[in-house]
Design a protein around this motif. Structure first.
Motif, short mmCIF file in Angstrom:
data_model
loop_
_atom_site.label_atom_id
_atom_site.label_comp_id
_atom_site.label_asym_id
_atom_site.label_seq_id
_atom_site.Cartn_x
_atom_site.Cartn_y
_atom_site.Cartn_z
N GLY A 182 19.57 6.67 20.28
CA GLY A 182 19.16 6.48 21.46
C GLY A 182 17.89 6.20 21.66
N ASP A 183 17.68 6.50 23.05
CA ASP A 183 16.14 5.69 23.70
C ASP A 183 16.05 7.21 23.36
OD1 ASP A 183 13.26 5.81 24.89
OD2 ASP A 183 14.65 4.59 25.92
N SER A 198 13.40 14.06 25.90
CA SER A 198 13.15 14.61 27.38
C SER A 198 13.41 15.50 27.80
CB SER A 198 13.02 13.85 28.49
OG SER A 198 13.84 13.79 28.94
N GLU A 199 14.50 15.92 27.99
CA GLU A 199 15.05 17.83 28.14
C GLU A 199 14.46 18.53 27.04
OE1 GLU A 199 17.09 21.11 27.07
OE2 GLU A 199 17.15 20.23 25.88
N ASN A 200 14.14 18.54 25.98
CA ASN A 200 13.12 18.94 25.58
C ASN A 200 12.16 19.24 25.30
OD1 ASN A 200 11.65 19.86 21.90
ND2 ASN A 200 13.77 20.50 21.92
N TRP A 201 11.40 18.41 25.61
CA TRP A 201 9.85 18.76 26.11
C TRP A 201 10.00 19.26 27.06
CZ3 TRP A 201 10.18 12.84 24.58
CH2 TRP A 201 10.24 12.25 22.84
N SER A 202 10.76 19.10 27.88
CA SER A 202 10.43 19.36 29.08
C SER A 202 10.89 21.65 29.42
CB SER A 202 11.45 18.92 30.29
OG SER A 202 11.39 19.35 32.07
N ARG A 204 5.48 11.11 19.92
CA ARG A 204 6.46 10.32 21.44
C ARG A 204 5.85 10.06 22.69
NH1 ARG A 204 9.85 7.85 18.17
NH2 ARG A 204 10.46 9.31 16.13
N VAL A 205 4.83 11.46 23.15
CA VAL A 205 4.90 11.35 24.63
C VAL A 205 3.36 10.91 24.47
CG1 VAL A 205 4.46 13.20 26.27
CG2 VAL A 205 6.30 13.67 25.15
N SER A 225 -0.71 9.18 8.09
CA SER A 225 -0.86 8.16 7.39
C SER A 225 0.49 7.39 7.40
CB SER A 225 -1.63 8.44 6.48
OG SER A 225 -3.16 8.63 6.53
N ASP A 226 2.00 8.44 7.80
CA ASP A 226 3.35 7.93 7.27
C ASP A 226 3.87 7.40 7.88
OD1 ASP A 226 2.80 10.41 7.53
OD2 ASP A 226 4.24 11.17 5.89
N TYR A 227 4.11 7.56 9.28
CA TYR A 227 4.47 7.46 10.42
C TYR A 227 3.83 6.93 11.36
CZ TYR A 227 8.38 10.09 8.06
OH TYR A 227 9.00 10.44 7.00
N PRO A 228 3.82 6.42 12.24
CA PRO A 228 2.78 5.74 13.50
C PRO A 228 3.87 6.13 14.87
CG PRO A 228 4.98 4.10 13.09
CD PRO A 228 4.97 5.14 11.38
N ALA A 229 2.83 6.38 15.85
CA ALA A 229 3.41 6.80 16.53
C ALA A 229 3.54 5.88 18.14
CB ALA A 229 2.08 7.30 17.55
N ASP A 230 4.97 5.86 18.60
CA ASP A 230 5.39 4.69 19.87
C ASP A 230 4.42 4.32 19.89
OD1 ASP A 230 7.45 6.13 18.47
OD2 ASP A 230 8.27 7.17 20.15
#
Length: 244
Positions: free
Chosen positions: A97-98, A104-108, A166-167, A183-188
């Motif tokens: 999903g998005d 967001s539940e995890n981050w909160s 992500r955030v 170097s291997d993954y871009p940020a959103d």
């Protein structure tokens, strides 16, 4: 088994690390923490308090596996509280999903944990300054740190993220921000600041060439840990983005 656990505890204590848990009664949550003290902790006092850093691990990585960062921050005068965010009873981190919405539940929850640990430990350590915290986190731990910083807490001085994705980083002139990038993954989109935002808020972004996201722990190569520590050292000492 009890003897082995005692030996492990003694070993960590001899290295300057103390494993413990703090209990959040409101959430019935036993939070694992590991505390390491500044190299010169005898200089910490009520009149001249030492600094405090909260270290948040990447998802699936133990909070005890960032000792290279803890030791570096100890040398810089920080007491480091490494915090375990995920418990066995927690739902797994969403992979569909998005992701901004589904995680967001995890981050909160993680942000609430940081806030609880701050208020729980503060009375116990009167020689340390919990009102100008440094939040540092790798991957999902960086997302958690950014989430709390975006809640407008007035006790956060610096946020350092290590390849979080992500955030959005806080855009706040009152909070110093450094993001160390692999170097291997871009940020959103929108996570990292634009050049205009960099200049407006003084945000530093440091990319480490040929570095891998999953190597940014104690398990990673020595050269990469040295690069990360060098950037943290320079930033905390206020040498400016161009010196990182």
């Amino acid at each position: 088994m009890k003897f082995l656990m005692l030996l492990t505890s003694l070993l960590f204590s001899s290295l300057g690390f103390a494993e413990n848990t703090v209990y959040d009664e409101s959430r019935d949550r036993h939070i694992p923490i590991e505390i390491s003290h500044p190299t010169s902790k005898e200089q910490c006092g009520k009149e001249r308090k030492c600094r405090v850093a909260f270290l948040s691990a990447g998802y699936g990585v133990s909070h005890t596996k960032y000792t290279f960062l803890s030791k570096q921050l100890n040398q810089l005068g920080y007491m480091v509280v490494a915090i375990g965010h995920e418990l066995e009873s927690d739902p797994p981190l969403s992979v569909s999903g998005d992701l901004y919405e589904t995680r967001s539940e995890n981050w909160s929850r993680g942000a609430s944990t940081l806030d609880f640990v701050k208020h729980n430990l503060e009375p116990t350590y009167p020689n340390y300054n919990f009102n100008d915290l440094l939040l540092i986190g790798h991957s999902n731990g960086g997302d958690i740190s950014s989430w709390l910083a975006n809640e407008g807490k007035d006790y956060i001085e610096i946020v350092i993220t290590i390849d979080h994705r992500r955030v959005p980083l806080p855009r706040n002139k009152d909070i110093g921000v450094l993001s160390i990038r692999g170097s291997d993954y871009p940020a959103d989109d929108g996570v990292l600041p634009s050049q205009q935002e960099n200049e407006k808020y003084g945000i530093c972004v440091k990319k480490i060439p040929k570095s891998r996201h999953n190597d940014m722990t104690d398990y990673g190569p020595a050269w990469l840990k040295d690069e990360i520590n060098s950037a943290v050292d320079s930033y905390v000492k206020g040498l400016g983005c161009e010196k990182l």
